[in-house]
Design an enzyme around this catalytic site. Structure first.
Site, short mmCIF file in Angstrom:
data_model
loop_
_atom_site.label_atom_id
_atom_site.label_comp_id
_atom_site.label_asym_id
_atom_site.label_seq_id
_atom_site.Cartn_x
_atom_site.Cartn_y
_atom_site.Cartn_z
N PRO A 58 0.82 -1.22 0.00
CA PRO A 58 0.00 0.00 0.00
C PRO A 58 0.86 1.28 0.00
CG PRO A 58 -0.35 -1.30 2.02
CD PRO A 58 0.57 -2.08 1.15
N GLU A 82 2.43 -7.55 9.18
CA GLU A 82 2.49 -6.09 9.40
C GLU A 82 3.26 -5.37 8.30
OE1 GLU A 82 1.04 -3.58 11.39
OE2 GLU A 82 -0.09 -5.44 11.50
N ARG A 107 -3.87 -8.53 -20.33
CA ARG A 107 -4.93 -8.26 -21.32
C ARG A 107 -4.52 -7.27 -22.41
NH1 ARG A 107 -7.86 -3.74 -20.72
NH2 ARG A 107 -9.75 -4.43 -21.74
N ASP A 145 -10.33 1.36 -24.39
CA ASP A 145 -10.64 1.24 -22.97
C ASP A 145 -10.76 2.59 -22.30
OD1 ASP A 145 -10.49 -1.46 -23.03
OD2 ASP A 145 -8.49 -1.58 -22.16
#
Ligand code: ADE
Length: 229
Positions: A87, A114, A151, A166
């Site tokens: 993150p 963690e 893709r 897209d």
């Protein structure tokens, strides 16, 4: 392209790799994907991969040894693009999917617990996040990257260039789509799509894309405006 995924939970990838477009891309040998359980590389008696943090504190930290050895076991790992999902990384975008799809070899490390021992970061080229939220582990993030990258590799989607329209590829969201029936309980398909005038249809689609982007994603709309100036 070869993608090696370092994970403690390789079975999480079973459905992902055996269904739909991913499974076809693998069958057609466009991509080769290996899930490597780095616990197997732990040199501790009980195959431990984590430990308590130096300095104290809650939770466990992923140690460097098993990850280092798993990485070394991958042929030519030095030449691969090595991605850590966390993150704390740069937020993943469609443009990175295009950029990474040109690589011959990608290695993705999925974290857990963690956090990572800070020295693991030095083994990797880039840290990527899939958004501002925290998952229980990096596996879903690794699947998101693998899917988005695969893709856009030529010949993965049957209508080869369909991904060029897209959402995001030109800073615009896609226009609305319709299929049969033309009238569903009074809800009608826009007339312009039924008349076969391709020029008018293209104009309508572009207008809708711009309108949608302006309403839903003012941040993207600003970028789009810069491209047409
Ligand atoms: N691991 C946990 N949360 C994540 C996120 N948002 N992106 C990438 N990896 C993660």
């Amino acid at each position: 392209m070869k993608i090696d995924i370092l994970t403690l939970f390789p079975r999480m990838f079973d459905g992902f790799l055996t269904e739909s477009i991913m499974s076809r891309a693998i069958e057609n040998k466009i991509v080769e994907i290996n899930c490597i359980d780095f616990r197997e590389f732990s040199n501790s008696k009980h195959k431990k991969v984590d430990d308590s943090p130096y300095g104290g504190g809650a939770g466990m930290v992923l140690g460097i040894q098993s990850i280092y050895d798993a990485l070394q076991s991958i042929p030519n790992y030095q030449e691969a693009l090595k991605i850590m999902v966390t993150p704390q990384g740069k937020t993943f975008k469609q443009e990175y999917a295009y950029e990474y799809s040109k690589q011959d070899h990608i290695i993705i490390l999925c974290g857990h617990y963690e956090g990572y021992d800070e020295r693991i970061r030095e083994l990797f080229d880039i840290e990527i996040s899939i958004g501002d939220y925290v998952l229980t582990g990096g596996e879903l993030a690794a699947m998101v990257l693998t899917d988005a990258i695969t893709r856009v590799i030529p010949n993965v989607i049957s209508n080869d260039d369909s991904h060029l329209n897209d959402s995001f590829s030109n800073h615009l969201l896609e226009h609305p789509h319709y299929t049969r029936p033309a009238d569903f309980m009074g809800k009608k398909v826009p007339e312009v799509l039924l008349n076969g005038n391709h020029k008018l249809i293209e104009e309508w689609r572009m207008d809708q894309s711009v309108k949608r982007t302006k309403e839903r994603r003012p941040d993207l709309y600003k970028k789009y405006l810069k491209t047409i100036k």
